[in-house]
Design an enzyme around this catalytic site. Structure first.
Site, PDB file in Angstrom:
ATOM      1  N   GLY A   1       1.006  -4.742  15.935  1.00 17.95           N
ATOM      2  CA  GLY A   1       1.453  -4.334  17.267  1.00 17.95           C
ATOM      3  C   GLY A   1       2.479  -3.222  17.276  1.00 17.95           C
TER       4      GLY A   1
ATOM      5  N   ILE B   1      -3.633  -3.737   7.700  1.00 15.27           N
ATOM      6  CA  ILE B   1      -4.250  -4.264   8.914  1.00 15.27           C
ATOM      7  C   ILE B   1      -3.356  -3.934  10.099  1.00 15.27           C
ATOM      8  CG2 ILE B   1      -5.036  -6.343  10.098  1.00 15.27           C
ATOM      9  CD1 ILE B   1      -5.748  -7.479   7.316  1.00 15.27           C
TER      10      ILE B   1
ATOM     11  N   HIS C   1       3.794   0.885  12.636  1.00 15.80           N
ATOM     12  CA  HIS C   1       3.861   0.722  11.186  1.00 15.80           C
ATOM     13  C   HIS C   1       2.517   1.034  10.523  1.00 15.80           C
ATOM     14  CE1 HIS C   1       5.172  -1.070   7.374  1.00 15.80           C
ATOM     15  NE2 HIS C   1       4.028  -1.735   7.355  1.00 15.80           N
TER      16      HIS C   1
ATOM     17  N   SER D   1       0.810  -1.219   0.000  1.00 17.47           N
ATOM     18  CA  SER D   1       0.000   0.000   0.000  1.00 17.47           C
ATOM     19  C   SER D   1       0.844   1.270   0.000  1.00 17.47           C
ATOM     20  CB  SER D   1      -0.951  -0.013   1.198  1.00 17.47           C
ATOM     21  OG  SER D   1      -1.886  -1.047   1.041  1.00 17.47           O
ATOM     22  N   PHE D   2       2.020   1.212   0.596  1.00 11.71           N
ATOM     23  CA  PHE D   2       2.897   2.380   0.625  1.00 11.71           C
ATOM     24  C   PHE D   2       3.274   2.822  -0.794  1.00 11.71           C
ATOM     25  CE2 PHE D   2       7.051   4.459   0.935  1.00 11.71           C
ATOM     26  CZ  PHE D   2       6.806   5.411   1.921  1.00 11.71           C
TER      27      PHE D   2
END
Length: 157
Positions: free
Chosen positions: A85, A82, A88, A57-58
């Site tokens: 933890g 998505i 990012h 996606s980046f």
């Protein structure tokens, strides 16, 4: 999650040249988003469609920008991020979202925003346009971009 209040945006876009830029992560979700986008394009009469895959996606904004400056009438950006933890998620979500908005504003080419930013995989599946999904964000991204293209054609003459 609710589609309540969503507009009906079906337009006749026959003759439009459209690029679909889709990320490569999360195959099941991406397959649904792509299928929804392709169905919406066909329903709008668009036959000149190029599908390009981004690593993630980046990378969507730079490929979208290349398409927008290469003669496409609209660009559809599809992806899914998505939450995990680490931070990012926030960095990639913000960069991709800001980048896609910048492409549209800098080039004047509509960019359909089909980038899912979800807390978990189930949220993504619910939006992917699959048979059990509640929403079809691939279709919605196409409809928004083509409706914008139609308005801009009227404004620009």
């Amino acid at each position: 999650m609710s589609g309540h209040g969503a507009p009906s945006l079906h337009v006749d876009a026959a003759g439009a040249r459209v690029a679909v830029v889709a990320s490569s992560w999360h195959d099941e979700v991406m397959d649904g988003l792509l299928a929804g986008a392709q169905t919406a394009l066909a329903d709008a009469g668009v036959t000149d469609v190029t599908v390009l895959r981004a690593p993630g996606s980046f990378e969507l904004p730079i490929i979208a920008q290349a398409c927008a400056t290469s003669g496409y009438d609209a660009v559809i950006a599809l992806g899914v991020i998505i939450r995990g933890g680490t931070p990012h998620f926030e960095y990639v979500s913000a960069a991709a979202t800001d980048g896609l908005a910048r492409v549209a504003l800098d080039t004047g080419v509509p960019v359909g925003f089909g980038l899912l930013t979800c807390d978990d995989e189930q949220q993504a599946l619910d939006r992917a346009g699959l048979p059990d999904s509640r929403e079809d964000k691939g279709r919605e991204a196409v409809e928004a971009a083509l409706a914008t293209w139609t308005v801009l054609r009227g404004v620009r003459g």
